[in-house]
Design an enzyme around this catalytic site. Sequence first.
Site, short mmCIF file in Angstrom:
data_model
loop_
_atom_site.label_atom_id
_atom_site.label_comp_id
_atom_site.label_asym_id
_atom_site.label_seq_id
_atom_site.Cartn_x
_atom_site.Cartn_y
_atom_site.Cartn_z
CD GLU A 1 60.40 68.94 8.73
OE1 GLU A 1 59.34 69.57 8.73
OE2 GLU A 1 61.35 69.22 8.01
CG HIS A 25 61.96 70.70 12.33
ND1 HIS A 25 63.25 71.17 12.27
CD2 HIS A 25 61.27 71.37 11.38
CE1 HIS A 25 63.34 72.11 11.33
NE2 HIS A 25 62.15 72.24 10.77
#
Length: 357
Positions: A12, A306
């Site tokens: 991410e 994430h």
Amino acid sequence: METITLDGAQGEGGGQILRSALTLSMISGRAFRLERIRARRARPGLLRQHLTAVQAAATISGAHVEGASPASQSLFFAPGALRGGDYHFAIGSAGSCTLVLQTVLPALWYADRPATVTVSGGTHNPAAPPADFLIRAWLPLLRRMRVQTEIELLRHGFYPAGGGQVRAEVAPGKPLGLTLLERGAWQGTRATAIVAGVPHDVARRELAQLARRIPQLQGECRVLPHQEGPGNALLVDLEHAAVHEVFAGFGARGVSAEHVADRVARAVRGYLDSPAGVGEHLADQLVLPLALAGSGSFSTGKPSSHLLTNLAVIGAFLPVAMHVSESGGCWRVDIGGAAPGGLAAAADKGAGPRRDE
């Protein structure tokens, strides 16, 4: 010990790579070099909240640091001994207090004595978990892991003005494992619309729209002193026997109250319609404490970039097996020991958590 090299553009590509690396470096005693910091962001490099996290980590661990300057995209960090005590850190903007706290608190579980940490800046920032999330969702799970940490919201600070303050107390102690595969029986819900220096009608409209989308979500308005604003936040608490989740939305110039409520309602409905134990953001916050404990499992929705990036950073520092696999309509994350087949991340080398005497 060999310096770990990390790519800040992996996965991410955001600030979580930096924060997790700082935490794990302090605990493991391993130095790291991070390149291409936040390369995937519109404003790459270190912003104020990231610099504050670096400075806070350096202060509590007596670290040697190179590259800690605004907009820097390269950082070297070599930790020393972790020290408890009384610490105060100021971001100087609406940058997130909660993200700075989450950088240093796990490290202070391995310090030589208890600590207090006060951080000033943003407490309700759309790019970070609000203080309410840490206090009501994250901390109860840490207590079940036998971690002695408390957090108090002293003053709200909204984007872009900031001016908020949080204070944490933490005592040394390694976390224990936790299994959270089901959320348990429903116990209650509540919605809170907060305004400070913003017309009260904004809060009333948010709650009315939320109730139209999810009828059981009746709520209340909370009006803060004008000097804590301007700002607006809409919070939804979902209480189950095993987990307390907090969902948040934030008002902004040019964004209607109804739009804020609709976004929160979608997140709440997505969680309620899933059999998963924890939501997306709580999953992100659980993996590091569980990796430090060396064991644990939880179920969540489809893993975010994430979450997977965080697992990869953890695997670079700690020799703990981590497995992610689809199971029963949701996804399961297993840390330590044998686990079902799936995406696996494990460190091939490196020292485990340490305690500095």
